[in-house]
Enzyme design. Structure first.
Site, short mmCIF file in Angstrom:
data_model
loop_
_atom_site.label_atom_id
_atom_site.label_comp_id
_atom_site.label_asym_id
_atom_site.label_seq_id
_atom_site.Cartn_x
_atom_site.Cartn_y
_atom_site.Cartn_z
N CYS A 1 0.76 -1.32 0.11
CA CYS A 1 0.04 0.06 0.00
C CYS A 1 0.95 1.15 0.00
O CYS A 1 1.36 1.56 -1.03
CB CYS A 1 -0.98 -0.03 1.23
N HIS B 1 -3.48 -4.98 0.21
CA HIS B 1 -2.93 -5.48 1.57
C HIS B 1 -3.09 -7.09 1.93
O HIS B 1 -4.19 -7.51 2.24
CB HIS B 1 -3.81 -4.79 2.83
N GLU C 1 -1.78 -8.89 3.67
CA GLU C 1 -1.67 -9.57 5.16
C GLU C 1 -3.23 -9.81 5.37
O GLU C 1 -3.43 -10.52 6.28
CB GLU C 1 -1.05 -8.86 6.20
#
Length: 239
Positions: free
Chosen positions: A114, A213, A215
């Site tokens: 990001c 993202h 994660e």
């Protein structure tokens, strides 16, 4: 060697926990969890102002993740702030740009996430579009608050990224800015509206960044690719 150490850059801001309301160095837990799931050992890297700190740290880790966070200072790429560009943090910009310089010199594997992707483009001499909704006419990339946008992304055939995540995937996004120019990098993923969603450098070194993202959905393919590159770097450094 089997569990390489991966540094993750952090936020530095006011935060509340327990009885405390104080300045803190922090990062959402999902980053560390995703890296651990891929076989890496996460190490948090708060902003440091010592001149040699970036080089010293890069020499002691096996890979680097430049994490998400606040907008990059527009002055870093010669622009005036858009009305929606706020909250940039000069100490974090300084620190992460120094880490990227040291990482390039050491050929350290790097993944930008990001804001990390945006900073990697700026570090290379690129520029940002400061408010993506002005270009695409919608808020899908950042619906507001703590909600992630679900965005379909197509990757470039033959790219490192496509080898890790496939030709098409749905990702979790939370960005109101995006990369406009990215010298030294190739755009290897785009959303349907044309927004650049990933860039990577050519060559053997793992130097890749995504606007989303990974994660949040624990995308093992991307994190596993970074961890494997970290293992390779660690073996070479041990010679």
């Amino acid at each position: 060697m089997d569990a390489p150490v991966v540094g993750l850059t952090t936020y530095r801001q006011q935060a509340m926990w327990g009885v405390w309301d104080a300045r803190a160095d922090l990062l959402p837990t999902e980053y560390a969890v995703a890296l651990e799931a891929a076989g890496g050992v996460p190490l948090l890297l708060p902003p440091v102002s010592l001149p040699v700190a970036a080089e010293r740290l890069v020499s002691r880790i096996d890979a680097l993740v430049v994490s998400g966070g606040a907008d990059v200072d527009p002055g870093r790429y010669g622009a005036q702030p858009h009305p929606r560009t706020t909250g940039w943090q000069p100490d974090r910009d300084d620190w992460e740009l120094a880490l990227l310089t040291a990482a390039a010199q050491a050929q350290l594997p790097v993944l930008g996430i990001c804001r990390g992707m945006q900073l990697m483009a700026v570090h290379a001499g690129g520029t940002l579009d400061q408010h993506t909704p002005d270009l695409v006419g919608h808020e899908t990339h950042s619906p507001g608050g703590d909600t992630y946008g679900a965005v379909a992304v197509d990757t470039e055939a033959g790219s490192r990224l496509a080898g890790l995540v496939g030709a098409r995937l749905e990702v979790s996004c939370h960005h109101h800015q995006s990369v406009a120019t990215h010298p030294g990098f190739t755009a290897v993923a785009r959303a349907a509206d044309g927004t650049v969603e990933a860039i990577e450098a050519s060559g053997e070194r793992f130097c890749l960044a995504v606007q989303w993202h990974p994660e949040i959905r624990v995308e093992i393919g991307l994190m596993a690719g970074l961890v494997e590159a970290a293992r390779t770097h660690a073996r070479r450094s041990a010679r």
